[in-house]
Motif scaffolding. Structure first.
Motif, PDB file in Angstrom:
ATOM      1  N   LEU A  16       5.378   2.358  -6.054  1.00 58.76           N
ATOM      2  CA  LEU A  16       5.092   3.542  -5.230  1.00 58.76           C
ATOM      3  C   LEU A  16       4.844   4.776  -6.095  1.00 58.76           C
ATOM      4  O   LEU A  16       4.918   5.905  -5.612  1.00 58.76           O
ATOM      5  CB  LEU A  16       6.210   3.805  -4.219  1.00 58.76           C
ATOM      6  N   ASP A  17       4.554   4.546  -7.365  1.00 57.85           N
ATOM      7  CA  ASP A  17       4.181   5.616  -8.290  1.00 57.85           C
ATOM      8  C   ASP A  17       2.673   5.555  -8.470  1.00 57.85           C
ATOM      9  O   ASP A  17       2.150   4.579  -9.030  1.00 57.85           O
ATOM     10  CB  ASP A  17       4.884   5.417  -9.628  1.00 57.85           C
ATOM     11  N   PRO A  18       1.926   6.550  -7.999  1.00 58.21           N
ATOM     12  CA  PRO A  18       0.458   6.481  -8.088  1.00 58.21           C
ATOM     13  C   PRO A  18      -0.067   6.395  -9.506  1.00 58.21           C
ATOM     14  O   PRO A  18      -1.181   5.924  -9.736  1.00 58.21           O
ATOM     15  CB  PRO A  18       0.007   7.776  -7.398  1.00 58.21           C
ATOM     16  N   ARG A  19       0.734   6.808 -10.479  1.00 59.03           N
ATOM     17  CA  ARG A  19       0.279   6.739 -11.872  1.00 59.03           C
ATOM     18  C   ARG A  19       0.284   5.304 -12.396  1.00 59.03           C
ATOM     19  O   ARG A  19      -0.484   4.969 -13.296  1.00 59.03           O
ATOM     20  CB  ARG A  19       1.159   7.623 -12.754  1.00 59.03           C
ATOM     21  N   VAL A 438      15.275  -3.128   9.946  1.00 61.60           N
ATOM     22  CA  VAL A 438      14.653  -1.812  10.076  1.00 61.60           C
ATOM     23  C   VAL A 438      13.176  -1.904   9.699  1.00 61.60           C
ATOM     24  O   VAL A 438      12.292  -1.415  10.419  1.00 61.60           O
ATOM     25  CB  VAL A 438      15.379  -0.776   9.198  1.00 61.60           C
ATOM     26  N   LEU A 439      12.888  -2.538   8.569  1.00 62.03           N
ATOM     27  CA  LEU A 439      11.500  -2.693   8.131  1.00 62.03           C
ATOM     28  C   LEU A 439      10.694  -3.503   9.143  1.00 62.03           C
ATOM     29  O   LEU A 439       9.551  -3.151   9.472  1.00 62.03           O
ATOM     30  CB  LEU A 439      11.466  -3.394   6.774  1.00 62.03           C
ATOM     31  N   THR A 456       2.336   0.244   9.376  1.00 60.71           N
ATOM     32  CA  THR A 456       1.838  -0.761   8.448  1.00 60.71           C
ATOM     33  C   THR A 456       2.991  -1.183   7.540  1.00 60.71           C
ATOM     34  O   THR A 456       4.042  -0.516   7.471  1.00 60.71           O
ATOM     35  CB  THR A 456       0.698  -0.205   7.588  1.00 60.71           C
ATOM     36  N   GLY A 457       2.795  -2.262   6.816  1.00 56.88           N
ATOM     37  CA  GLY A 457       3.829  -2.703   5.892  1.00 56.88           C
ATOM     38  C   GLY A 457       4.152  -1.650   4.845  1.00 56.88           C
ATOM     39  O   GLY A 457       5.323  -1.427   4.511  1.00 56.88           O
ATOM     40  N   LEU A 458       3.128  -0.992   4.321  1.00 56.81           N
ATOM     41  CA  LEU A 458       3.356   0.043   3.315  1.00 56.81           C
ATOM     42  C   LEU A 458       4.079   1.233   3.917  1.00 56.81           C
ATOM     43  O   LEU A 458       5.000   1.800   3.316  1.00 56.81           O
ATOM     44  CB  LEU A 458       2.027   0.481   2.699  1.00 56.81           C
ATOM     45  N   VAL A 497       5.424  -5.536   1.935  1.00 53.50           N
ATOM     46  CA  VAL A 497       4.224  -4.884   2.456  1.00 53.50           C
ATOM     47  C   VAL A 497       3.296  -5.892   3.137  1.00 53.50           C
ATOM     48  O   VAL A 497       2.808  -5.659   4.243  1.00 53.50           O
ATOM     49  CB  VAL A 497       3.475  -4.130   1.342  1.00 53.50           C
ATOM     50  N   ASP A 498       3.062  -7.014   2.490  1.00 54.50           N
ATOM     51  CA  ASP A 498       2.043  -7.944   2.979  1.00 54.50           C
ATOM     52  C   ASP A 498       2.584  -9.090   3.825  1.00 54.50           C
ATOM     53  O   ASP A 498       1.831  -9.688   4.602  1.00 54.50           O
ATOM     54  CB  ASP A 498       1.264  -8.531   1.795  1.00 54.50           C
ATOM     55  N   ALA A 499       3.864  -9.408   3.704  1.00 50.78           N
ATOM     56  CA  ALA A 499       4.423 -10.517   4.486  1.00 50.78           C
ATOM     57  C   ALA A 499       4.526 -10.120   5.952  1.00 50.78           C
ATOM     58  O   ALA A 499       4.697  -8.947   6.290  1.00 50.78           O
ATOM     59  CB  ALA A 499       5.798 -10.890   3.953  1.00 50.78           C
ATOM     60  N   PRO A 500       4.413 -11.078   6.875  1.00 49.84           N
ATOM     61  CA  PRO A 500       4.571 -10.773   8.304  1.00 49.84           C
ATOM     62  C   PRO A 500       5.954 -10.180   8.587  1.00 49.84           C
ATOM     63  O   PRO A 500       6.915 -10.456   7.873  1.00 49.84           O
ATOM     64  CB  PRO A 500       4.407 -12.146   8.974  1.00 49.84           C
ATOM     65  N   ALA A 501       6.022  -9.393   9.651  1.00 52.80           N
ATOM     66  CA  ALA A 501       7.274  -8.698   9.975  1.00 52.80           C
ATOM     67  C   ALA A 501       8.428  -9.661  10.170  1.00 52.80           C
ATOM     68  O   ALA A 501       9.557  -9.396   9.730  1.00 52.80           O
ATOM     69  CB  ALA A 501       7.078  -7.835  11.217  1.00 52.80           C
ATOM     70  N   ASP A 502       8.186 -10.800  10.826  1.00 52.99           N
ATOM     71  CA  ASP A 502       9.288 -11.725  11.075  1.00 52.99           C
ATOM     72  C   ASP A 502       9.804 -12.348   9.782  1.00 52.99           C
ATOM     73  O   ASP A 502      10.994 -12.680   9.677  1.00 52.99           O
ATOM     74  CB  ASP A 502       8.883 -12.805  12.081  1.00 52.99           C
TER      75      ASP A 502
END
Length: 523
Positions: A16-19, A438-439, A456-458, A497-502
């Motif tokens: 989560l660091d844009p650099r 929560v996620l 979204t996941g992100l 981020v990419d895995a399904p919520a369940d």
């Protein structure tokens, strides 16, 4: 060059660091992240005392944070019977009939308003199965309780009382006390005479609870009460707190300038992995209890009053705290309550941007999300709360509000799309502390909110990391995997981020690191 205390390798790091958004290795020294990159970038940090953890391809992210929790006060709230799985009145009566008293009392928590099937919450519905024992049963919202006549007698309560806040002892048409206690001041009258665990029992339970929280991937919590700082400080001296705790003591109606000065002075209290940081206020109560402050009355004609009998006094308190450099978090569920908090922050001027937050925000009009973004007010929301409602709007929350307001339930995505910061939490013990839930529910809201788009996941991950850091005023030191930031890290078996919520809800937790200390190892 110093050597690392911990090196994590063979990881899929989402920083989560844009650099540097991605990496595979992290080095930790003295509680802070020392290096982020690949194996070569951390090679020189290895020393004889360095612990090396090979994550075998697990997904490493900034340490997950619960943006709204009560892990210390909750030790008292979540006592006795766990009634959260009780679905109807027959089930409640059966649970109480077989309950074993503690200290002569039957206590319970997590009782769903929907259990009563639309009937008034009344001790007459349960007293005959209790054998005369006093009982204190907290409803799941944490703002109300059901007690028996024996409990009222033990507390010396024989009739209605007057309170400085919007709180009351419910009576029926004949003036009889029903045992339904609404809001904190009313509940405190009876809670004060219920059995309480010993100091040693509470100390043991606190360590067990924080360890269990860490096992779900949590590295920190924004604690929305003062808790018991002496207990926390004592435990923190004896061992490493598995979670980093940030406390926000309450400011209540009637607090004068001296009380506000005490709250300001409390901000200096801190220890290893804990500190006081901010103040919690209440602008209303709950929808189910009829104490959410609404623009229009609920279906029972309730909800038209603020928690502070004089809303201006609330605004004055926030203004005084803001001048002292204290961040505030305000419980505001109804649309009128949220509006008043935003009005108050707007009056503070540009200097208030990202310094204040609103908790819960369960139903608001279309123009409100953009206003959060424009004013820089952080939205703190608890997606698991959506599970107390139903998609067909037959639950007590939806019925109370009516169709139009129920359709505006938990506007997580609308707030994010408007550009607001949204911190996510559980509100334990109101909902379970498992941060994976929560996620998951942030991405797939339940009940009345299920018709709305989730995050979204992100966005969900940011809500428990970078946005939580902004909500605490710690974006410069927390919420990213970057050199110089706190070494709070969570490793999951799937990509959050990419895995399904369940899948997120059941994700294996491979590693939890708080302040450079490994506080949980998974298999």
């Amino acid at each position: 060059m110093p050597t690392a205390d911990l090196v994590v390798t063979n990881a899929r790091v989402r920083t989560l660091d844009p650099r540097r958004p991605y990496a595979s290795a992290v080095a930790v020294h003295d509680g802070l992240i020392a290096a982020v990159g690949d194996r070569a970038d951390v090679r020189d940090w290895h020393g004889t005392g360095t612990e090396v953890v090979d994550l075998a391809g697990a997904h490493l992210v900034p340490g997950l944070v619960d943006g709204h929790s009560h892990p210390v006060w909750g030790l008292d709230m979540a006592t006795g019977l766990d009634l959260s799985e009780v679905a109807d009145l027959d089930g409640l009566r059966a649970a109480l009939a077989t309950a074993e008293p503690t200290g002569g009392w039957i206590t319970g928590h997590g009782l769903d308003h929907n259990v009563f099937g639309g009937r008034p919450v009344d001790r007459a519905l349960i007293e005959d199965v209790l054998g005369g024992a006093p009982a204190f049963l907290r409803l799941y919202d944490g703002h109300s309780a059901l007690v028996t006549g024996a409990a009222l007698a033990a507390a010396g309560i024989t009739g209605p009382r007057t309170f400085a806040q919007r709180s009351h002892l419910v009576t029926d048409a004949d003036g009889r006390l029903t045992g339904h206690l609404v809001e904190h001041a009313a509940m405190d009258l009876v809670a004060a005479v219920t059995p309480r665990p010993s100091y040693e029992e509470r100390r043991v339970r606190l360590v067990e609870l924080l360890s269990a929280m860490a096992a779900t991937g949590l590295t920190g919590a924004h604690v929305m009460d003062l808790g018991d700082l002496d207990l926390v400080a004592s435990v923190a001296r004896e061992t490493v707190l598995p979670l980093r705790l940030r406390f926000a003591p309450w400011c209540m109606p009637g607090d004068d300038e001296a009380a506000l000065d005490e709250l300001v002075a409390l901000q200096s209290r801190a220890g290893r992995h804990w500190r006081v940081g901010g103040v919690k206020l209440f602008m209303d109560g709950t929808v189910e209890g009829g104490t959410a402050w609404l623009e229009q009355p609920d279906c029972h004609g309730q909800g038209t009053e603020a928690f502070w009998p004089d809303p201006k006094a609330y605004s004055d308190a926030v203004r005084r705290l803001h001048r002292a450099g204290v961040r505030t978090a305000t419980h505001a569920i109804g649309d009128a309550a949220v509006r008043h908090v935003l009005d108050t922050v707007e009056a503070l001027g540009h200097g208030a941007r990202l310094a204040h937050r609103v908790e819960h925000i369960e139903s608001v009009p279309d123009d409100t999300p953009a206003r959060f973004a424009r004013l820089g007010v952080i939205a703190s929301m608890q997606p698991p709360h959506t599970g107390y409602t139903r998609a067909d709007h037959s639950d007590e929350w939806s019925v109370r509000l009516g169709g139009a307001r129920a359709s505006r339930a938990w506007r997580l995505r609308d707030l994010r799309d408007a550009g607001a910061f949204v911190a996510l939490g559980s509100d334990w013990p109101i909902a379970h502390y498992d941060v994976r839930a929560v996620l998951a529910t942030a991405r797939a809201p339940r009940g009345a909110a299920s018709a709305r788009a989730g995050l979204t996941g992100l966005q969900a991950l940011e809500g428990c990391t970078s946005h939580a850091a902004v909500a605490a005023g710690e974006a410069h030191i927390a919420g990213r995997v970057a050199p110089g930031f706190r070494a709070d890290l969570t490793a999951l078996g799937v990509d959050p981020v990419d895995a399904p919520a369940d899948e997120i809800a059941e994700a294996p937790v491979r590693l939890t690191v708080t302040g450079g200390h490994i506080v949980h190892r998974g298999t």
